[in-house]
Motif scaffolding. Sequence first.
Motif, PDB file in Angstrom:
ATOM      1  N   SER A 352       6.026  68.205  92.252  1.00 34.71           N
ATOM      2  CA  SER A 352       7.479  67.048  91.450  1.00 34.71           C
ATOM      3  C   SER A 352       6.787  65.764  90.778  1.00 34.71           C
ATOM      4  O   SER A 352       7.742  65.148  90.352  1.00 34.71           O
ATOM      5  CB  SER A 352       7.843  66.343  93.010  1.00 34.71           C
ATOM      6  OG  SER A 352       6.636  65.393  93.899  1.00 34.71           O
ATOM      7  N   LEU A 353       5.635  66.174  90.651  1.00 40.44           N
ATOM      8  CA  LEU A 353       4.731  64.876  89.867  1.00 40.44           C
ATOM      9  C   LEU A 353       5.087  65.816  87.947  1.00 40.44           C
ATOM     10  O   LEU A 353       4.422  65.326  87.237  1.00 40.44           O
ATOM     11  CB  LEU A 353       3.110  64.670  89.821  1.00 40.44           C
ATOM     12  CG  LEU A 353       3.069  63.956  91.101  1.00 40.44           C
ATOM     13  CD1 LEU A 353       1.843  63.846  91.417  1.00 40.44           C
ATOM     14  CD2 LEU A 353       4.401  62.820  91.179  1.00 40.44           C
ATOM     15  N   VAL A 354       5.293  66.565  88.052  1.00 44.09           N
ATOM     16  CA  VAL A 354       4.829  67.464  87.340  1.00 44.09           C
ATOM     17  C   VAL A 354       6.575  67.477  86.486  1.00 44.09           C
ATOM     18  O   VAL A 354       7.731  68.081  87.370  1.00 44.09           O
ATOM     19  CB  VAL A 354       4.736  69.613  86.837  1.00 44.09           C
ATOM     20  CG1 VAL A 354       4.656  69.781  85.798  1.00 44.09           C
ATOM     21  CG2 VAL A 354       3.684  69.385  87.700  1.00 44.09           C
ATOM     22  N   GLY A 355       6.933  67.326  84.643  1.00 45.66           N
ATOM     23  CA  GLY A 355       8.350  67.361  84.355  1.00 45.66           C
ATOM     24  C   GLY A 355       8.889  69.289  84.495  1.00 45.66           C
ATOM     25  O   GLY A 355       8.751  69.783  84.817  1.00 45.66           O
ATOM     26  N   THR A 356      10.147  68.998  83.514  1.00 47.31           N
ATOM     27  CA  THR A 356      10.532  70.038  83.594  1.00 47.31           C
ATOM     28  C   THR A 356      10.552  70.734  82.750  1.00 47.31           C
ATOM     29  O   THR A 356      10.204  72.306  82.969  1.00 47.31           O
ATOM     30  CB  THR A 356      12.031  69.468  83.252  1.00 47.31           C
ATOM     31  OG1 THR A 356      12.040  68.682  81.702  1.00 47.31           O
ATOM     32  CG2 THR A 356      12.926  68.790  84.125  1.00 47.31           C
ATOM     33  N   GLU A 357       8.830  70.723  82.179  1.00 45.21           N
ATOM     34  CA  GLU A 357       8.121  71.856  81.267  1.00 45.21           C
ATOM     35  C   GLU A 357       7.862  72.754  82.419  1.00 45.21           C
ATOM     36  O   GLU A 357       7.309  73.752  81.999  1.00 45.21           O
ATOM     37  CB  GLU A 357       7.179  70.909  80.708  1.00 45.21           C
ATOM     38  CG  GLU A 357       7.529  70.068  79.459  1.00 45.21           C
ATOM     39  CD  GLU A 357       6.883  68.068  80.291  1.00 45.21           C
ATOM     40  OE1 GLU A 357       7.842  67.848  81.827  1.00 45.21           O
ATOM     41  OE2 GLU A 357       6.832  67.831  79.754  1.00 45.21           O
ATOM     42  N   ALA A 358       7.628  72.559  83.564  1.00 43.90           N
ATOM     43  CA  ALA A 358       7.162  73.425  84.310  1.00 43.90           C
ATOM     44  C   ALA A 358       7.418  74.648  84.941  1.00 43.90           C
ATOM     45  O   ALA A 358       7.790  75.655  85.648  1.00 43.90           O
ATOM     46  CB  ALA A 358       6.705  73.012  85.965  1.00 43.90           C
ATOM     47  N   GLY A 359       9.592  74.212  84.436  1.00 50.66           N
ATOM     48  CA  GLY A 359      10.871  75.207  85.441  1.00 50.66           C
ATOM     49  C   GLY A 359      10.101  76.824  84.959  1.00 50.66           C
ATOM     50  O   GLY A 359      10.500  77.679  85.846  1.00 50.66           O
ATOM     51  N   PRO A 360       9.825  77.460  83.906  1.00 49.35           N
ATOM     52  CA  PRO A 360       9.551  78.728  83.395  1.00 49.35           C
ATOM     53  C   PRO A 360       8.197  79.110  85.122  1.00 49.35           C
ATOM     54  O   PRO A 360       8.703  80.554  85.746  1.00 49.35           O
ATOM     55  CB  PRO A 360       8.751  78.508  81.993  1.00 49.35           C
ATOM     56  CG  PRO A 360       9.252  77.976  81.255  1.00 49.35           C
ATOM     57  CD  PRO A 360       9.341  76.799  82.880  1.00 49.35           C
ATOM     58  N   ALA A 361       7.903  78.392  84.710  1.00 52.05           N
ATOM     59  CA  ALA A 361       6.259  78.667  85.626  1.00 52.05           C
ATOM     60  C   ALA A 361       7.391  78.867  86.976  1.00 52.05           C
ATOM     61  O   ALA A 361       6.822  80.046  88.445  1.00 52.05           O
ATOM     62  CB  ALA A 361       5.349  77.706  86.064  1.00 52.05           C
TER      63      ALA A 361
END
Length: 475
Positions: A352-361
């Motif tokens: 929840s602290l990581v931005g949308t860049e984590a989406g692919p994972a």
Amino acid sequence: MSDSSTLPPARLRPEAELAREALSTPVLSRAARLARWAGPATRVDAGGGLVEEQLPAAAAALDLTGDDAAAHAGEAWRIAVDTGLVEITDEEEGTVVPGADLALLTAGSPQDVLDVWLTALEAVLADASVPDLDDLVDAMAEGGEVDLSSLDWDPEAEAEFLDSVLGNLYLLTVAEEGPADAPVPLPALAASVIVPSDMGEPTNDVLEQVSDAMMRLDDQFRMLEPVGLVAYRPVDEALMADADEEPAAPVDDTDVARYGMVRLTPLGLYGLRNRLLEAGFGAPAVGDLADKGADALLDGTAAYPPQAAHAETRNWLESREPLTAARELLAAARGTDPGAPLRRLRCQQALSLVGTEAGPALREVLDDAELGGLARVWLTEHGARDVPAPPEEMVFWLTVDTLAAQLAAEGNSEELRALVEGLARQHGGFFDTAWRVEHPATADVLEAMGRLHPDKKVAKEARKAAFKARSQHGG
């Protein structure tokens, strides 16, 4: 508290800041000044203390005046010797030179400075465990008989008592629901090590023990303040004016403060944590896990209170690229062991602290039985489109996993009770399906729901479902 106990994590100030505080404490700064003052003409006695005729000059070097100046100079000298700031080069002649550690105070690293301070702290703590020997000294000066047993002093028990008090002060300081930077009333601190936890109303004997402990602690904290361990407001001397009369119970906050107030300083927190680690306790600090893997982060923060877990996770994420971090967290969250649900909860909180860049994972694990539900929740919350609807089996598995994690994190808390009530209310036939969920914690979760739900009918349904789940999984 056993040696294997893990305490809540401490939030320490940067070492450079703590080292500056250490250098400015009266105990260490006086010892350093005397070490620089000492020269070829300085003489010490057989015990390493300054010879009596040199005490006035030492006191003057420290700008000390008054009746106690020589005594304070003698104490400062002893700390200088104990910490290696001065060295005795010729025991017969009693000559001294500046010690190797003196240069560390100006040219060493913050850690070097703190190591010298920790040695000074140990010396002061040892002194604080020794009773007031004024009466003994007077008796000896008058040539009287001295009965050591009359002192009623057990050095080991005294040191243990002070350690217990400081341990409780440390716990209060690191606990999220504790007083934070607020001082702790001395009566409460004394009672915390004297009054048994299962005692309702303390007996007169116990109250007398607390009162005696307060007086001992008052002396001890007065000694520990100059080394920077605590900030201390002493007991009001007016309360001790009549030794035969018990002081009245405090009636308000202002009154309570007259009975002594103590707070651990940031430097004191560092010092006590260091001592706890050396004694074999698990005494983590926020930031300990920053350079460890995601598995160590999720396992390490499992038992942390929420704010500390949040701070530790933020630290961990700061030095990592978001997509890589998300993949590491998801991989570490897998498992069917008893700790796995809480790992997944910590993983969810970290993501929840990581931005949308984590989406692919997150998209990569949509079909994963253990992580697919979590991934769908994250993607939906982050505004992703075309997130596939979860199959019913996954919804129930995620529900059981979430409840198992909450149960591990909080026990039978009010929050979990509310979650259980809401769940049973929203899903009429929840228990008919839940007992079939292929999750290692299914039976435990259903049993907990049976314990927690206030409605007897619903609680009975939950217990029946738990029995079925145990039968299905062979016990």
